[in-house]
Design a protein around this motif. Structure first.
Motif, PDB file in Angstrom:
ATOM      1  N   LEU A 270     -26.452  28.740  71.507  1.00 46.52           N
ATOM      2  CA  LEU A 270     -25.159  28.062  71.634  1.00 46.52           C
ATOM      3  C   LEU A 270     -24.230  28.448  70.482  1.00 46.52           C
ATOM      4  O   LEU A 270     -23.029  28.655  70.683  1.00 46.52           O
ATOM      5  CB  LEU A 270     -25.377  26.546  71.660  1.00 46.52           C
ATOM      6  CG  LEU A 270     -24.148  25.671  71.909  1.00 46.52           C
ATOM      7  CD1 LEU A 270     -23.501  26.012  73.239  1.00 46.52           C
ATOM      8  CD2 LEU A 270     -24.518  24.201  71.848  1.00 46.52           C
ATOM      9  N   ILE A 271     -24.780  28.563  69.275  1.00 43.82           N
ATOM     10  CA  ILE A 271     -23.988  28.996  68.121  1.00 43.82           C
ATOM     11  C   ILE A 271     -23.492  30.421  68.325  1.00 43.82           C
ATOM     12  O   ILE A 271     -22.331  30.745  68.035  1.00 43.82           O
ATOM     13  CB  ILE A 271     -24.819  28.882  66.826  1.00 43.82           C
ATOM     14  CG1 ILE A 271     -25.062  27.405  66.482  1.00 43.82           C
ATOM     15  CG2 ILE A 271     -24.126  29.576  65.665  1.00 43.82           C
ATOM     16  CD1 ILE A 271     -26.052  27.185  65.354  1.00 43.82           C
ATOM     17  N   GLN A 272     -24.351  31.283  68.838  1.00 45.85           N
ATOM     18  CA  GLN A 272     -23.959  32.685  69.068  1.00 45.85           C
ATOM     19  C   GLN A 272     -22.857  32.784  70.114  1.00 45.85           C
ATOM     20  O   GLN A 272     -21.897  33.544  69.959  1.00 45.85           O
ATOM     21  CB  GLN A 272     -25.172  33.505  69.507  1.00 45.85           C
ATOM     22  CG  GLN A 272     -24.840  34.970  69.776  1.00 45.85           C
ATOM     23  CD  GLN A 272     -26.062  35.771  70.185  1.00 45.85           C
ATOM     24  OE1 GLN A 272     -27.184  35.337  70.002  1.00 45.85           O
ATOM     25  NE2 GLN A 272     -25.828  36.954  70.747  1.00 45.85           N
ATOM     26  N   SER A 274     -20.645  30.492  70.966  1.00 49.95           N
ATOM     27  CA  SER A 274     -19.383  29.873  70.561  1.00 49.95           C
ATOM     28  C   SER A 274     -18.788  30.514  69.315  1.00 49.95           C
ATOM     29  O   SER A 274     -17.568  30.480  69.125  1.00 49.95           O
ATOM     30  CB  SER A 274     -19.587  28.371  70.319  1.00 49.95           C
ATOM     31  OG  SER A 274     -20.593  28.155  69.353  1.00 49.95           O
ATOM     32  N   GLY A 275     -19.616  31.121  68.448  1.00 53.31           N
ATOM     33  CA  GLY A 275     -19.120  31.709  67.216  1.00 53.31           C
ATOM     34  C   GLY A 275     -19.250  33.214  67.129  1.00 53.31           C
ATOM     35  O   GLY A 275     -18.803  33.814  66.148  1.00 53.31           O
ATOM     36  N   GLY A 276     -19.864  33.844  68.140  1.00 52.78           N
ATOM     37  CA  GLY A 276     -20.033  35.288  68.119  1.00 52.78           C
ATOM     38  C   GLY A 276     -21.237  35.711  67.291  1.00 52.78           C
ATOM     39  O   GLY A 276     -21.897  34.900  66.636  1.00 52.78           O
ATOM     40  N   LEU A 277     -21.507  37.015  67.277  1.00 50.82           N
ATOM     41  CA  LEU A 277     -22.667  37.548  66.558  1.00 50.82           C
ATOM     42  C   LEU A 277     -22.574  37.332  65.055  1.00 50.82           C
ATOM     43  O   LEU A 277     -23.594  37.220  64.373  1.00 50.82           O
ATOM     44  CB  LEU A 277     -22.824  39.044  66.851  1.00 50.82           C
ATOM     45  CG  LEU A 277     -23.338  39.411  68.246  1.00 50.82           C
ATOM     46  CD1 LEU A 277     -23.316  40.917  68.436  1.00 50.82           C
ATOM     47  CD2 LEU A 277     -24.764  38.875  68.449  1.00 50.82           C
ATOM     48  N   SER A 278     -21.362  37.276  64.531  1.00 56.09           N
ATOM     49  CA  SER A 278     -21.209  37.096  63.084  1.00 56.09           C
ATOM     50  C   SER A 278     -21.691  35.725  62.610  1.00 56.09           C
ATOM     51  O   SER A 278     -21.949  35.537  61.418  1.00 56.09           O
ATOM     52  CB  SER A 278     -19.744  37.288  62.683  1.00 56.09           C
ATOM     53  OG  SER A 278     -18.900  36.415  63.416  1.00 56.09           O
ATOM     54  N   ALA A 279     -21.815  34.769  63.529  1.00 57.58           N
ATOM     55  CA  ALA A 279     -22.295  33.435  63.154  1.00 57.58           C
ATOM     56  C   ALA A 279     -23.813  33.385  63.051  1.00 57.58           C
ATOM     57  O   ALA A 279     -24.368  32.470  62.428  1.00 57.58           O
ATOM     58  CB  ALA A 279     -21.815  32.402  64.180  1.00 57.58           C
ATOM     59  N   VAL A 280     -24.506  34.346  63.653  1.00 55.05           N
ATOM     60  CA  VAL A 280     -25.965  34.301  63.727  1.00 55.05           C
ATOM     61  C   VAL A 280     -26.642  34.386  62.360  1.00 55.05           C
ATOM     62  O   VAL A 280     -27.522  33.572  62.049  1.00 55.05           O
ATOM     63  CB  VAL A 280     -26.493  35.392  64.681  1.00 55.05           C
ATOM     64  CG1 VAL A 280     -28.027  35.462  64.634  1.00 55.05           C
ATOM     65  CG2 VAL A 280     -26.030  35.104  66.108  1.00 55.05           C
ATOM     66  N   PRO A 281     -26.284  35.361  61.490  1.00 54.56           N
ATOM     67  CA  PRO A 281     -26.948  35.413  60.174  1.00 54.56           C
ATOM     68  C   PRO A 281     -26.771  34.128  59.365  1.00 54.56           C
ATOM     69  O   PRO A 281     -27.691  33.697  58.668  1.00 54.56           O
ATOM     70  CB  PRO A 281     -26.269  36.599  59.488  1.00 54.56           C
ATOM     71  CG  PRO A 281     -25.749  37.441  60.597  1.00 54.56           C
ATOM     72  CD  PRO A 281     -25.340  36.478  61.663  1.00 54.56           C
ATOM     73  N   VAL A 282     -25.596  33.529  59.444  1.00 51.43           N
ATOM     74  CA  VAL A 282     -25.344  32.282  58.715  1.00 51.43           C
ATOM     75  C   VAL A 282     -26.227  31.165  59.265  1.00 51.43           C
ATOM     76  O   VAL A 282     -26.842  30.402  58.508  1.00 51.43           O
ATOM     77  CB  VAL A 282     -23.862  31.882  58.807  1.00 51.43           C
ATOM     78  CG1 VAL A 282     -23.620  30.549  58.108  1.00 51.43           C
ATOM     79  CG2 VAL A 282     -22.981  32.962  58.218  1.00 51.43           C
ATOM     80  N   ALA A 283     -26.304  31.063  60.594  1.00 53.58           N
ATOM     81  CA  ALA A 283     -27.126  30.025  61.214  1.00 53.58           C
ATOM     82  C   ALA A 283     -28.605  30.215  60.874  1.00 53.58           C
ATOM     83  O   ALA A 283     -29.327  29.244  60.618  1.00 53.58           O
ATOM     84  CB  ALA A 283     -26.923  30.038  62.731  1.00 53.58           C
TER      85      ALA A 283
END
Length: 306
Positions: A270-272, A274-283
């Motif tokens: 869901l994070i990916q 809604s926030g795109g691939l750039s949100a994945v490393p942070v999550a």
């Protein structure tokens, strides 16, 4: 102090042992299914343990009331602190590529299913004779296996410790998230006279890992408070499913943070989206850190308040 340290190591050891094994990709799907089965087993066992509580109906309503109160304290403190974090560090440029998505009905259905499994366990615990109920040690062994599987998954999905701890966004987000949870735990203890400050800190340190917090708090304070921790973390999961897509556009760190420990696994798709691939490393960085710290803090604070 030595006894407390041993308790912490018993909880953390399976995670790091699992992280030491590199499994082939085809086995990760099997681990995903095994993890879900273990979650259902643990929820059912927690329900069975809660069913042994005298005056069950009164204790159930008490647990629900306390869980809602704890959830409100956590939600308010988390949002205030993490929205401040977003405004301080991302005033001009959004760190992610935000997508417009519809809320995932499948995720909500999974959360409802988990809550139903808990009540099935309560019914079984009330219907079965006490000598037919599983030993309390079975819950502990199931928890150790679950933590071991989580460690295997982390390594299998390519989570590198160096990459996690060098991600400044995820690291600082986890720090402020844990600070806000601690403030919420102290606020919860301040409002309720029968809750010590160490107990409030222990209850607020589950970070959404309900299968862990339910058992640790049950062992420390009894079935009622274990159910408080469990229900509170399930409420966090429901809220995250609803608000991650809504918050991601203006408050990206808050969107990741409200998922707590689940940002590493259950909430990651869901994070990916809604926030795109750039949100994945942070999550992943945020989720990994709070997953490691949660058992340590719960055992530490509960050991000093039991």
């Amino acid at each position: 102090m030595l006894v407390h340290l041993q308790s912490v190591l018993v909880i953390l050891l399976p995670l790091f042992v699992g992280f030491g094994f590199k499994l082939p990709q085809f086995m990760l799907k099997i681990l995903d299914k095994l993890l879900m089965i273990l979650v259902y087993v643990i929820l059912c066992l927690i329900g069975m343990g809660f069913a042994k509580t005298p005056n069950l109906s009164n204790e159930l309503s008490k647990a629900a009331m306390y869980a809602i109160g704890l959830f409100i304290c956590l939600a308010v403190c988390n949002c205030v602190v993490m929205i401040w974090f977003d405004r301080m560090f991302f005033r001009q440029h959004h760190p992610f590529e935000v997508n417009q998505i519809k809320r995932q009905k499948i995720g909500v259905a999974d959360s409802v299913k988990q809550l139903m499994i808990l009540f099935v366990g309560i019914l079984l615990g009330r219907m079965l004779p006490e000598h037919h109920l599983p030993s309390e040690k079975l819950s502990f062994y199931a928890l150790m296996l679950l933590i071991f599987v989580v460690g295997l998954q982390m390594r299998g999905y390519g989570i590198a410790l160096r990459q996690v701890f060098l991600n400044r966004h995820g690291l600082w987000l986890s720090v402020w998230f844990m600070v806000s949870c601690a403030v919420a735990g102290l606020l919860f203890a301040l409002v309720l006279p029968d809750v010590s400050w160490t107990k409030g800190l222990a209850l607020s340190s589950g970070y959404g890992w309900y299968s862990l917090s339910g058992i640790v708090m049950t062992q420390a304070y009894g079935a009622t408070w274990g159910s408080v921790a469990l229900l509170n973390d399930l409420l966090r999961e429901f809220a995250a499913l609803v608000f991650i897509p809504i918050l991601m556009r203006r408050y990206p760190s808050t969107a990741i943070g409200i998922g707590g420990a689940a940002s590493l696994d259950f909430m990651l798709p869901l994070i990916q989206k809604s926030g795109g691939l750039s949100a994945v490393p942070v999550a992943i960085s945020f989720g990994f850190i709070v997953n490691v710290v949660a058992p340590f803090l719960m055992v530490f604070f509960s050991a000093f308040s039991s």
